[in-house]
Structure formats: structure tokens, C-alpha cells
Motif scaffolding. Structure first.
Motif, PDB file in Angstrom:
ATOM      1  N   ALA A  55      23.288 -16.915  91.477  1.00  0.00           N
ATOM      2  CA  ALA A  55      23.822 -16.774  90.120  1.00  0.00           C
ATOM      3  C   ALA A  55      22.949 -17.557  89.147  1.00  0.00           C
ATOM      4  CB  ALA A  55      25.257 -17.277  90.064  1.00  0.00           C
ATOM      5  N   ASP A 104      25.861  -3.150  89.443  1.00  0.00           N
ATOM      6  CA  ASP A 104      26.717  -3.932  90.336  1.00  0.00           C
ATOM      7  C   ASP A 104      27.147  -3.083  91.530  1.00  0.00           C
ATOM      8  OD1 ASP A 104      28.814  -2.291  89.453  1.00  0.00           O
ATOM      9  OD2 ASP A 104      29.655  -3.799  88.125  1.00  0.00           O
ATOM     10  N   LEU A 124      24.345 -12.289  88.108  1.00  0.00           N
ATOM     11  CA  LEU A 124      25.661 -12.715  87.631  1.00  0.00           C
ATOM     12  C   LEU A 124      26.534 -13.303  88.724  1.00  0.00           C
ATOM     13  CD1 LEU A 124      26.411  -9.712  85.237  1.00  0.00           C
ATOM     14  CD2 LEU A 124      25.319 -11.903  84.712  1.00  0.00           C
ATOM     15  N   GLU A 125      26.023 -13.328  89.969  1.00  0.00           N
ATOM     16  CA  GLU A 125      26.717 -13.999  91.053  1.00  0.00           C
ATOM     17  C   GLU A 125      25.745 -14.264  92.190  1.00  0.00           C
ATOM     18  OE1 GLU A 125      29.779 -10.977  91.910  1.00  0.00           O
ATOM     19  OE2 GLU A 125      28.975 -10.923  93.945  1.00  0.00           O
ATOM     20  N   PRO A 158      23.632 -12.838  79.328  1.00  0.00           N
ATOM     21  CA  PRO A 158      24.984 -13.377  79.517  1.00  0.00           C
ATOM     22  C   PRO A 158      24.942 -14.855  79.898  1.00  0.00           C
ATOM     23  CG  PRO A 158      24.499 -11.617  81.113  1.00  0.00           C
ATOM     24  CD  PRO A 158      23.292 -11.788  80.287  1.00  0.00           C
ATOM     25  N   GLY A 161      28.970 -15.858  84.547  1.00  0.00           N
ATOM     26  CA  GLY A 161      28.832 -14.937  85.657  1.00  0.00           C
ATOM     27  C   GLY A 161      29.982 -13.966  85.745  1.00  0.00           C
ATOM     28  N   ARG A 162      29.965 -13.148  86.777  1.00  0.00           N
ATOM     29  CA  ARG A 162      31.011 -12.133  86.943  1.00  0.00           C
ATOM     30  C   ARG A 162      32.375 -12.771  87.141  1.00  0.00           C
ATOM     31  NH1 ARG A 162      30.590  -6.661  90.662  1.00  0.00           N
ATOM     32  NH2 ARG A 162      30.269  -8.079  92.397  1.00  0.00           N
ATOM     33  N   LEU A 167      26.707 -19.799  83.491  1.00  0.00           N
ATOM     34  CA  LEU A 167      25.425 -19.623  84.161  1.00  0.00           C
ATOM     35  C   LEU A 167      24.401 -20.626  83.639  1.00  0.00           C
ATOM     36  CD1 LEU A 167      25.024 -15.727  84.077  1.00  0.00           C
ATOM     37  CD2 LEU A 167      25.760 -17.129  86.017  1.00  0.00           C
TER      38      LEU A 167
END
Length: 203
Positions: A55, A104, A124-125, A158, A161-162, A167
Motif C-alpha cells: 500500500a 481492482d 491502494l492496499e 489518492p 487506501g481501499r 497512504l
């Protein structure tokens, strides 16, 4: 499989149909027919890459000299990334602009970027797994980068994260030291729209 043009000419978002039952799902993540119909040519597959990122890992903005450049067809097999395309083609109406697609393991979209466009993504992860189909093999002497945090490009990366966790961006030393878009242009390191159109018309 359906390709939808992005705001940057030469880039497409790719959506797929999923067929699932209690065993899992099946999908065709690449199909030559719909791809050729949308882009006007087939995908000359020369290399396939896989990257796994924690991430906050930010990779890019990467591109290759044109000709031949390196077109990329990208999807995320596990996790989630925001995938970004930047128009680096000097003379293009959208030069310096960017667009993005969320890749994703839920919607399982893809993105296709033609030669001359810059590519990057942020994970994002943890363990986000990105798969690339590339039109040319990796050639270090032809590979270049533009700083993904260049404020003149202004990518809205972003910051969470998800799962909603903040982040912290992690870049390679090479990407941290990458020139800005203006520095790359001044050095004559960017492709031109004329070069990329001539190459694409030859495919």
C-alpha cells in the motif's frame, strides 16, 4: 470485453464480463477481436510483466522512446491500484493532461495505453498485483520517467487506501529523481505526436 476511450486519445478503459458460481468467477481479460476493433490494430505481445506492491507504492510515470515505444495493456489481478495515463506527446491537444482508471479485483477493469503515453499507478492496499502485456521488450536505454508528483501535471493521487487507511507514498530512487515534464521536454526527451501517429499508422 469492451473498450471505452479515455479523455487522452490513444488510451482506453477496458471492462469485462464476469461469469460466476459457487466455485468462483471466470472472465476473458483480453480478447483480440474487441481490442483490434477499438484500436485499429492487434496487440503485438513481446513481454508480460507482473508487479506486486505494498500500500502506498507509487510507480511511474514511465514511458519509452518512439519509435517503437511500448504500448501496455494493464489489469490488477489482486488488490487495487489507481492507474494513471499521462499525455507526454509534444504537440498533442491534451499534452500534459492525465486520466485514470481504478483497477481492482472486484470490477476487474483494464487499461490500454498506446505508444508515447506515460503510465503510473499507486497501490491502494498491500500485495496489489498488477499484470502488464507489453508490445515491446524492456530496453533500459529506451526507458524514461517523469516525476509523478510534478505539480504542473497535478495528478490527484489518492491519499487513503481501499480500507480507509492513510497512504504514505513510496517511490523508487529513480522515480524520485525523475525530471519534471518541463525538464524532460526541454531536454528533448519526450515523444512527439507526429512520431507516435506515424508509428501507430504503421501497425
Amino acid at each position: 470485453m469492451e473498450l471505452t476511450p479515455l479523455s487522452i486519445e490513444g488510451a482506453w478503459s477496458v471492462s469485462t464480463k464476469h461469469f460466476g458460481d459457487d466455485r468462483g468467477i471466470f472472465l476473458e481479460w483480453f480478447k483480440d477481436g474487441p481490442f483490434s476493433d477499438a484500436t485499429g490494430h492487434g496487440l503485438n505481445l513481446a513481454q508480460a510483466n507482473c508487479s506486486v506492491s505494498a500500500a502506498g507504492v507509487l510507480r511511474g510515470i514511465h514511458y519509452a522512446d518512439v519509435p517503437p515505444g511500448q504500448a501496455k495493456y494493464v489489469t490488477c489481478a489482486r488488490g487495487a491500484v489507481l492507474d494513471v495515463v499521462v499525455d507526454l506527446r509534444v504537440g498533442s491537444p491534451t499534452y500534459g493532461q492525465w486520466d485514470s482508471v481504478l483497477l481492482d479485483d472486484v470490477d476487474r477493469r483494464g487499461i490500454y495505453l498506446s505508444e508515447g503515453l506515460g503510465h503510473g499507478f499507486v497501490s491502494l492496499e498491500d500485495n496489489s498485483t498488477v499484470m502488464y502485456l507489453c508490445s515491446t521488450p524492456y530496453a533500459p536505454e529506451r526507458e524514461h520517467e517523469v516525476n509523478p508528483l510534478d505539480p504542473a501535471i497535478g495528478i490527484d493521487w489518492p491519499t487513503v487506501g481501499r480500507d480507509g487507511t492513510p497512504l504514505t507514498f513510496e517511490l523508487s530512487a529513480k522515480d524520485q529523481a525523475a525530471p519534471t515534464l518541463e525538464q524532460a521536454r526541454a531536454a528533448g526527451a519526450l515523444p512527439t505526436l507526429e512520431q507516435t501517429e506515424a508509428w501507430r499508422s504503421s501497425l
